[in-house]
Write an enzyme that holds these catalytic residues in place. Structure first.
Site, short mmCIF file in Angstrom:
data_model
loop_
_atom_site.label_atom_id
_atom_site.label_comp_id
_atom_site.label_asym_id
_atom_site.label_seq_id
_atom_site.Cartn_x
_atom_site.Cartn_y
_atom_site.Cartn_z
N GLN A 151 1.01 -0.94 -0.03
CA GLN A 151 -0.03 0.07 -0.29
C GLN A 151 1.16 1.23 -0.03
OE1 GLN A 151 -3.10 -0.04 2.87
NE2 GLN A 151 -3.25 -2.01 3.00
N ASP A 153 1.48 3.63 -2.26
CA ASP A 153 0.89 5.11 -2.39
C ASP A 153 -0.09 5.33 -1.36
OD1 ASP A 153 -0.96 3.05 -3.19
OD2 ASP A 153 -1.64 3.83 -5.14
N TYR A 154 -0.95 4.56 -1.00
CA TYR A 154 -1.95 4.85 0.08
C TYR A 154 -1.31 5.44 1.39
CZ TYR A 154 -5.33 3.47 3.84
OH TYR A 154 -6.22 3.76 4.71
N SER A 155 -0.16 4.41 1.84
CA SER A 155 0.46 4.87 3.09
C SER A 155 0.93 6.34 2.93
CB SER A 155 1.63 3.83 3.35
OG SER A 155 1.06 2.52 3.62
N SER A 157 -0.13 8.52 0.99
CA SER A 157 -1.18 9.63 1.21
C SER A 157 -1.77 9.85 2.34
CB SER A 157 -2.22 9.36 0.04
OG SER A 157 -3.07 8.09 0.71
#
Length: 292
Positions: A151, A153-155, A157
């Site tokens: 994750q 990109d998620y982390s 963000s």
């Protein structure tokens, strides 16, 4: 502790309010006497929650809004009118490793999870400051506290979302403005977005329930809390970052934080938008397993 914002008689706006945690927050706020404004990229989904609230005797409106489009946000904010509580809840996640994620999905993750915070908050913050009351809620994630495998990109963000809240709070305090901010960092929530995900230590890091998290968030708004980490053990995650890198990695392995995604068996059937990372990743509400 800062003075909280009473829900009774207040207007609460929630992005990604058509399902998941957003829906639960809308229903819970309405039950506590708030007028609720539901923003969701899917007009029908937002309207369904609006009608559910009205059928129960509550006050609600809904608007179809792409929160990554600043002009769309500005226009919708004009129609919504003054808002006392803004809940930045819309979020997306692909659940893919960096080299596997499509470029458009990475870009969309940043647009929805980070850029929208600025557009939505800016649209209402001036009114809060002039009225000298209100709360800005940022739904981040436990992934805002430590990076999570699969994750990337998620982390990143969510680290940014946490920083957004912290910086906004500092800005408001420096200006002696009694507008509150609240950042929420929950572990996985049972939205059904990811099939098969389970934690290594379920009693220590349990899968959370939507109603439970929504109730805690609304309680925190009224209490004037600045930070809400769920479950309580999540408060220890940022402390681990002061450890030597090798020790930190070992502790993360023991906790199984990065291994939870190894059980991922596929996305829930019929969900091919929003934060699924496939087909058409729009701001489809709150299908984010760590934030709704």
């Amino acid at each position: 502790m800062a003075k909280g914002t009473r829900l009774s008689g207040a207007t609460l706006l929630v992005t990604g309010g058509g399902r998941g945690l957003g829906r639960r927050l809308a229903l819970g706020a309405a039950a506590r006497g708030s007028r609720v404004v539901i923003w969701d990229v899917d007009a029908e989904r937002g309207a369904a929650v609006r009608d559910e609230i009205r059928a129960a005797g509550g006050a609600a409106d809904s608007q179809a809004v792409d929160v990554t489009d600043n002009q769309s946000v500005k226009a919708a904010a004009e129609l919504a009118g003054p808002v006392d509580i803004v809940v930045n809840n819309a979020g997306v996640v692909s659940g893919r490793r960096l080299l596997e994620a499509a470029e458009q999905d990475i870009e969309r993750t940043m647009q929805v999870n980070v850029l929208s915070l600025y557009w939505v908050t800016r649209a209402f913050l001036g009114g809060m400051v002039s009225r000298r009351r209100g709360t800005v809620v940022t739904i981040a994630s436990a992934a805002a506290l430590v990076g999570v495998a699969r994750q990337t990109d998620y982390s990143a963000s969510k680290f940014a979302a946490f920083g957004f809240d912290e910086s906004l709070r500092a800005e408001l305090r420096a200006a002696h403005t009694p507008v509150n901010t609240l950042v929420v960092c929950p572990y996985y929530i049972d939205t059904g977005m990811f099939d098969g995900v389970r934690t290594r230590w379920p009693r220590l890091l349990p899968i959370l329930h939507e109603e439970q998290v929504a109730s805690r968030v609304l309680d925190a708004v009224e209490a004037g809390r600045r930070k809400l980490l769920l479950p309580p053990v999540v408060n220890l995650l940022p402390v681990l970052r002061i450890l030597p890198v090798g020790v930190f990695d070992r502790v993360m392995d023991v906790l199984g934080v990065n291994q939870t995604m190894d059980h991922f068996t596929g996305r829930a059937a019929g969900r091919t938008g929003g934060n699924t990372g496939v087909a058409h990743p729009l701001t489809e509400g709150t299908r984010d397993p760590m934030t709704d």
